[in-house]
Design a protein around this motif. Structure first.
Motif, PDB file in Angstrom:
ATOM      1  N   PRO A  33       0.820  -1.208   0.000  1.00 32.57           N
ATOM      2  CA  PRO A  33       0.000   0.000   0.000  1.00 32.57           C
ATOM      3  C   PRO A  33       0.858   1.264   0.000  1.00 32.57           C
ATOM      4  N   VAL A  34       0.314   2.302  -0.577  1.00 32.58           N
ATOM      5  CA  VAL A  34       0.929   3.627  -0.561  1.00 32.58           C
ATOM      6  C   VAL A  34       0.159   4.485   0.426  1.00 32.58           C
ATOM      7  N   HIS A  35       0.857   5.045   1.381  1.00 29.13           N
ATOM      8  CA  HIS A  35       0.247   5.912   2.385  1.00 29.13           C
ATOM      9  C   HIS A  35       0.486   7.365   1.991  1.00 29.13           C
ATOM     10  N   THR A  36      -0.485   8.211   2.238  1.00 31.26           N
ATOM     11  CA  THR A  36      -0.341   9.620   1.881  1.00 31.26           C
ATOM     12  C   THR A  36      -0.397  10.490   3.126  1.00 31.26           C
ATOM     13  N   ALA A  37       0.295  11.614   3.065  1.00 28.37           N
ATOM     14  CA  ALA A  37       0.267  12.595   4.145  1.00 28.37           C
ATOM     15  C   ALA A  37       0.040  13.966   3.523  1.00 28.37           C
ATOM     16  N   ILE A  54       0.924  16.833  -0.903  1.00 25.93           N
ATOM     17  CA  ILE A  54       0.680  15.419  -0.608  1.00 25.93           C
ATOM     18  C   ILE A  54       1.944  14.610  -0.871  1.00 25.93           C
ATOM     19  N   TRP A  55       2.380  13.863   0.139  1.00 28.71           N
ATOM     20  CA  TRP A  55       3.456  12.886  -0.027  1.00 28.71           C
ATOM     21  C   TRP A  55       2.852  11.490  -0.179  1.00 28.71           C
ATOM     22  N   PHE A  56       3.503  10.655  -0.977  1.00 24.06           N
ATOM     23  CA  PHE A  56       3.094   9.273  -1.199  1.00 24.06           C
ATOM     24  C   PHE A  56       4.249   8.372  -0.728  1.00 24.06           C
ATOM     25  N   VAL A  57       4.006   7.564   0.302  1.00 21.40           N
ATOM     26  CA  VAL A  57       5.078   6.837   0.970  1.00 21.40           C
ATOM     27  C   VAL A  57       4.689   5.367   1.151  1.00 21.40           C
ATOM     28  N   HIS A 110      -4.404   7.628   4.820  1.00 22.49           N
ATOM     29  CA  HIS A 110      -4.325   9.021   4.389  1.00 22.49           C
ATOM     30  C   HIS A 110      -4.274   9.859   5.656  1.00 22.49           C
ATOM     31  N   ILE A 111      -3.193  10.571   5.850  1.00 21.28           N
ATOM     32  CA  ILE A 111      -2.972  11.292   7.104  1.00 21.28           C
ATOM     33  C   ILE A 111      -3.150  12.784   6.873  1.00 21.28           C
ATOM     34  N   ALA A 112      -3.931  13.413   7.743  1.00 20.79           N
ATOM     35  CA  ALA A 112      -4.241  14.829   7.604  1.00 20.79           C
ATOM     36  C   ALA A 112      -3.983  15.555   8.922  1.00 20.79           C
ATOM     37  N   PRO A 113      -3.820  16.884   8.880  1.00 19.29           N
ATOM     38  CA  PRO A 113      -3.638  17.651  10.120  1.00 19.29           C
ATOM     39  C   PRO A 113      -4.926  17.740  10.917  1.00 19.29           C
ATOM     40  N   HIS A 114      -4.805  18.086  12.192  1.00 19.17           N
ATOM     41  CA  HIS A 114      -5.964  18.107  13.079  1.00 19.17           C
ATOM     42  C   HIS A 114      -7.016  19.130  12.657  1.00 19.17           C
ATOM     43  N   ASP A 115      -6.608  20.206  11.982  1.00 15.94           N
ATOM     44  CA  ASP A 115      -7.582  21.248  11.641  1.00 15.94           C
ATOM     45  C   ASP A 115      -8.486  20.869  10.473  1.00 15.94           C
ATOM     46  N   ILE A 116      -8.352  19.639   9.970  1.00 17.66           N
ATOM     47  CA  ILE A 116      -9.270  19.185   8.927  1.00 17.66           C
ATOM     48  C   ILE A 116     -10.698  19.062   9.465  1.00 17.66           C
ATOM     49  N   ARG A 117     -10.836  19.006  10.800  1.00 19.80           N
ATOM     50  CA  ARG A 117     -12.162  18.896  11.409  1.00 19.80           C
ATOM     51  C   ARG A 117     -12.918  20.227  11.439  1.00 19.80           C
ATOM     52  N   VAL A 118     -12.207  21.327  11.203  1.00 19.15           N
ATOM     53  CA  VAL A 118     -12.839  22.650  11.288  1.00 19.15           C
ATOM     54  C   VAL A 118     -13.859  22.808  10.169  1.00 19.15           C
ATOM     55  N   ARG A 119     -15.059  23.266  10.546  1.00 14.69           N
ATOM     56  CA  ARG A 119     -16.121  23.438   9.555  1.00 14.69           C
ATOM     57  C   ARG A 119     -15.935  24.745   8.792  1.00 14.69           C
ATOM     58  N   GLU A 120     -16.209  24.690   7.497  1.00  8.68           N
ATOM     59  CA  GLU A 120     -16.087  25.878   6.662  1.00  8.68           C
ATOM     60  C   GLU A 120     -17.361  26.703   6.768  1.00  8.68           C
ATOM     61  N   LEU A 121     -17.189  28.024   6.771  1.00  8.42           N
ATOM     62  CA  LEU A 121     -18.335  28.921   6.936  1.00  8.42           C
ATOM     63  C   LEU A 121     -19.310  28.799   5.773  1.00  8.42           C
ATOM     64  N   GLY A 122     -18.785  28.632   4.577  1.00  4.20           N
ATOM     65  CA  GLY A 122     -19.654  28.616   3.407  1.00  4.20           C
ATOM     66  C   GLY A 122     -20.555  27.400   3.329  1.00  4.20           C
ATOM     67  N   THR A 123     -20.034  26.229   3.670  1.00  2.00           N
ATOM     68  CA  THR A 123     -20.787  24.986   3.508  1.00  2.00           C
ATOM     69  C   THR A 123     -21.298  24.424   4.829  1.00  2.00           C
ATOM     70  N   GLY A 124     -20.717  24.843   5.932  1.00  2.00           N
ATOM     71  CA  GLY A 124     -21.082  24.265   7.219  1.00  2.00           C
ATOM     72  C   GLY A 124     -20.531  22.875   7.414  1.00  2.00           C
ATOM     73  N   LYS A 125     -19.725  22.398   6.467  1.00  2.00           N
ATOM     74  CA  LYS A 125     -19.116  21.077   6.559  1.00  2.00           C
ATOM     75  C   LYS A 125     -17.608  21.212   6.751  1.00  2.00           C
ATOM     76  N   SER A 126     -17.035  20.240   7.411  1.00  2.00           N
ATOM     77  CA  SER A 126     -15.576  20.199   7.541  1.00  2.00           C
ATOM     78  C   SER A 126     -14.982  19.533   6.307  1.00  2.00           C
ATOM     79  N   ARG A 127     -13.732  19.797   6.072  1.00  2.95           N
ATOM     80  CA  ARG A 127     -13.063  19.125   4.956  1.00  2.95           C
ATOM     81  C   ARG A 127     -12.940  17.629   5.219  1.00  2.95           C
ATOM     82  N   LEU A 128     -12.964  17.257   6.476  1.00  2.00           N
ATOM     83  CA  LEU A 128     -12.981  15.836   6.814  1.00  2.00           C
ATOM     84  C   LEU A 128     -14.241  15.179   6.247  1.00  2.00           C
ATOM     85  N   GLU A 129     -15.395  15.838   6.420  1.00  2.00           N
ATOM     86  CA  GLU A 129     -16.661  15.294   5.913  1.00  2.00           C
ATOM     87  C   GLU A 129     -16.686  15.313   4.391  1.00  2.00           C
TER      88      GLU A 129
END
Length: 425
Positions: free
Chosen positions: A245-249, A260-263, A301-320
């Motif tokens: 498998p290839v893991h991404t960060a 994005i890194w592919f490792v 697929h590894i992401a930073p903790h702030d991916i949970r922050v909801r965007e004002l325009g959509t009300g959804k987080s980038r995680l969702e």
């Protein structure tokens, strides 16, 4: 015909046998590159079949050309001996040969003064101290009329004209490139090298004697580690193993870059860094397509903790949003940046990088550095935020967020059914 006064050493002979129309030599101090280059000009002038052959030796400064090269040129032409077939103009630093050929010394401090001439052969000495445009705008066109040659010689001083020419030459099969480090040639006595290493800073020694393009980057966090990767051959062709498998960060940007890194985790605790991607101002759907186009079998697929922050325009987080696109992220721990930098330092010695696909990310790792406080004349404790930050932040998230099975608790995940080596894309 080679000057009777010049007997090539082993490495000089290797170079002379391999040189092409365009050649780049990155050599340690006291290698003998100036002597080699002067004699190539003399030999070309004497052996030419062209009328009015013209050669040039270009140093960063006219004064340097006079101090370093002029006496060498006269010496190897045989001045004061019966073998000398040249007359010397001290005012113009010019040697005129009996067959009409001419070699002249120049300085690169005023590039426009070099315009308007044709050249059949040219040597650039200490290219790292010259403006890059001396080559591209002035000298390269001057070689076109009669298909002249160019030889670039120097010792690294960071990423500048020499590095750019070195990198482009390595990528062109018609060019000849060679690097000679003091630890490999045996030209300088080992005891002298040991003494020099004690008296010089590690960065100075790596630059002057080990030909490191990165050691001269003041305040670089990973410069020496990436230099070791170069010397150990770990920046090379690293194809992905399709059975693993290839893991991404990721470092996720909004108005700025996403990196994005592919490792791949390989047996023996090694990491194959097989790919890198970066773009600006694109939505997550764009990066989902990038993953699909790469065609790897994905792991985490590894992401930073702030991916949970909801965007004002959509009300959804980038995680969702990512989850809706089929990307299930592992959330990297939110730890101090310096701890993450230390994690990268611990990881890099185990990494092999694909030289071509990861080139932008590799350069970011080499250049990532501390902020310099001009008023205090010293480096601050925090990194400089510039073009290197996104790539390094993404690599930092991999260093702190990826765990192999059985090596400790896995990172917090965005999905309870996540398995670190399952295909979740």
């Amino acid at each position: 015909m080679t000057s009777e006064l010049y007997i090539p050493r082993k490495h000089q002979a290797e170079i002379e046998a391999g040189m092409a129309r365009f050649s780049v030599l990155v050599c340690h101090r006291r290698f003998g590159k100036t002597v080699l280059s002067v004699n190539r000009l003399i030999r070309a002038a004497r052996e030419t079949k062209l009328p009015d052959w013209r050669g040039a030796y270009i140093a960063p400064l006219y004064k340097q050309a006079k101090t370093v090269v002029w006496d060498e040129l006269k010496r190897y032409c045989g001045l004061g001996t019966d073998a000398c077939d040249a007359k010397f103009n001290e005012t113009e630093l010019r040697a005129d040969f009996a067959n009409g050929a001419r070699i002249r010394l120049f300085g690169a401090e005023n590039p426009d003064s070099l315009r308007g001439m044709y050249l059949d052969g040219v040597v650039f000495d200490e290219v790292a101290q010259m403006p890059y445009r001396v080559w591209t705008e002035v000298i390269r066109p001057a070689l076109s009329d009669r298909l002249g040659w160019a030889l670039f010689i120097g010792t690294p001083q960071g990423k500048n004209a020499l590095w750019r020419i070195w990198e482009s030459g390595r990528a062109d099969p018609d060019w000849f490139t060679a690097m000679y480090r003091a630890s490999e040639t045996g030209i300088i006595d080992p005891d002298e090298l040991k003494a020099a290493s004690r008296e010089m800073s590690p960065e100075e020694y790596e630059q002057e004697f080990e030909c490191s393009f990165t050691a001269a980057i003041r305040g670089a966090y990973f410069g020496s580690l990436m230099g070791e990767a170069d010397k150990e051959g770990r920046v090379t062709d690293v194809p992905a193993d399709r059975t693993l498998p290839v893991h991404t960060a990721w470092d996720l940007g909004m108005s700025d870059s996403t990196a994005i890194w592919f490792v791949q985790a390989r047996p023996g605790g090694r990491y194959a860094v097989v790919d890198y991607y970066e773009a600006t101002g694109m939505g997550l759907d764009h990066y989902a397509r990038v993953l699909d186009e790469r065609g790897y079998k994905y792991g985490s697929h590894i992401a930073p903790h702030d991916i949970r922050v909801r965007e004002l325009g959509t009300g959804k987080s980038r995680l969702e949003i990512a989850r809706s696109l089929g990307i299930r992220f592992v959330i990297a721990p939110n730890i101090p940046v310096q701890d993450g930098i230390n994690a990268v330092r611990a990881l890099l010695p185990a990494c092999w990088f694909d030289e071509r696909r990861c080139a932008p990310g590799i350069e970011a790792l080499r250049h990532y550095r501390r902020t310099f406080n001009e008023r205090m004349g010293d480096f601050a404790a925090h990194p400089l935020h510039d073009w290197t930050s996104h790539a390094v932040d993404a690599f930092r998230y991999f260093a702190v967020g990826f765990r192999q099975p059985g090596t400790g608790p896995r990172p917090a995940t965005a999905d309870n059914d996540y398995h670190p080596f399952g295909r979740n894309r």
